[in-house]
Scaffold this active site. Structure first.
Site, PDB file in Angstrom:
ATOM      1  N   HIS A  63      61.344  93.184 -16.027  1.00  0.00           N
ATOM      2  CA  HIS A  63      60.802  94.610 -15.869  1.00  0.00           C
ATOM      3  C   HIS A  63      62.285  95.285 -15.354  1.00  0.00           C
ATOM      4  O   HIS A  63      62.463  96.397 -16.010  1.00  0.00           O
ATOM      5  CB  HIS A  63      59.922  94.866 -14.840  1.00  0.00           C
ATOM      6  CG  HIS A  63      59.481  96.322 -14.720  1.00  0.00           C
ATOM      7  ND1 HIS A  63      59.704  96.956 -13.419  1.00  0.00           N
ATOM      8  CD2 HIS A  63      58.623  97.030 -15.548  1.00  0.00           C
ATOM      9  CE1 HIS A  63      59.167  98.156 -13.665  1.00  0.00           C
ATOM     10  NE2 HIS A  63      58.393  98.185 -14.751  1.00  0.00           N
ATOM     11  N   ASP A 105      56.349  99.044 -18.100  1.00  0.00           N
ATOM     12  CA  ASP A 105      55.338  99.009 -17.091  1.00  0.00           C
ATOM     13  C   ASP A 105      53.931  98.072 -17.810  1.00  0.00           C
ATOM     14  O   ASP A 105      53.614  97.225 -17.196  1.00  0.00           O
ATOM     15  CB  ASP A 105      54.906 100.262 -16.616  1.00  0.00           C
ATOM     16  CG  ASP A 105      56.023 101.041 -15.726  1.00  0.00           C
ATOM     17  OD1 ASP A 105      57.066 100.240 -15.503  1.00  0.00           O
ATOM     18  OD2 ASP A 105      55.689 101.959 -15.351  1.00  0.00           O
TER      19      ASP A 105
END
Length: 138
Positions: A63, A105
């Protein structure tokens, strides 16, 4: 109830994407990102260095790398749109940068869900001194 109140207070000063990321994690992984992933391993939370400690920490590493590739907006504040279709999160909107943030996300939330078995309480509040190895490239 008290936990929800504390969570609400903590989120008061947070804008845009970080709130959306929390909500996306709750929707997909059925856990609070703030409580489960804000201070986990070497990469979950602010910053990150060293080697990911387990599959869950690797979700945060990936991420972070994804956010690092976003160039036309701030991934921590950019608000995006998404919908749920046939049980899957679909990122939408016309802004390619915000869509890219949403994808970062979305993939992280799915990664958290798929790696719940790897979650290990010993990595909560993991000391930064244990994250000194040279980081691997994104």
């Amino acid at each position: 109830m008290r936990t929800l109140w504390i969570l609400a207070v903590l989120l008061l000063g947070v804008e845009g994407n970080l709130v959306q990321f929390e909500l996306l994690i709750m929707k997909v992984a059925k856990r609070s990102g703030l409580l489960s992933y804000s201070a986990y391993g070497c990469y979950c939370g602010w910053g990150g260095y060293g080697r990911p400690q387990d599959a869950t920490d690797r979700c945060c590493f990936v991420h972070d790398c994804c956010y690092g590739k976003v160039t036309d907006c701030n991934p921590k504040t950019a608000s995006y749109t998404y919908s749920e279709e046939n049980g899957e999160i679909v990122c939408g909107g016309d802004d390619p940068c915000k869509k890219q943030v949403c994808e970062c996300d979305r993939v992280a939330a799915i990664c958290f869900r798929d790696n719940i078995p790897s979650y290990d309480n010993k990595y909560i509040q993991f000391p930064a001194k244990n994250c000194q190895e040279k980081p691997e490239p994104c």
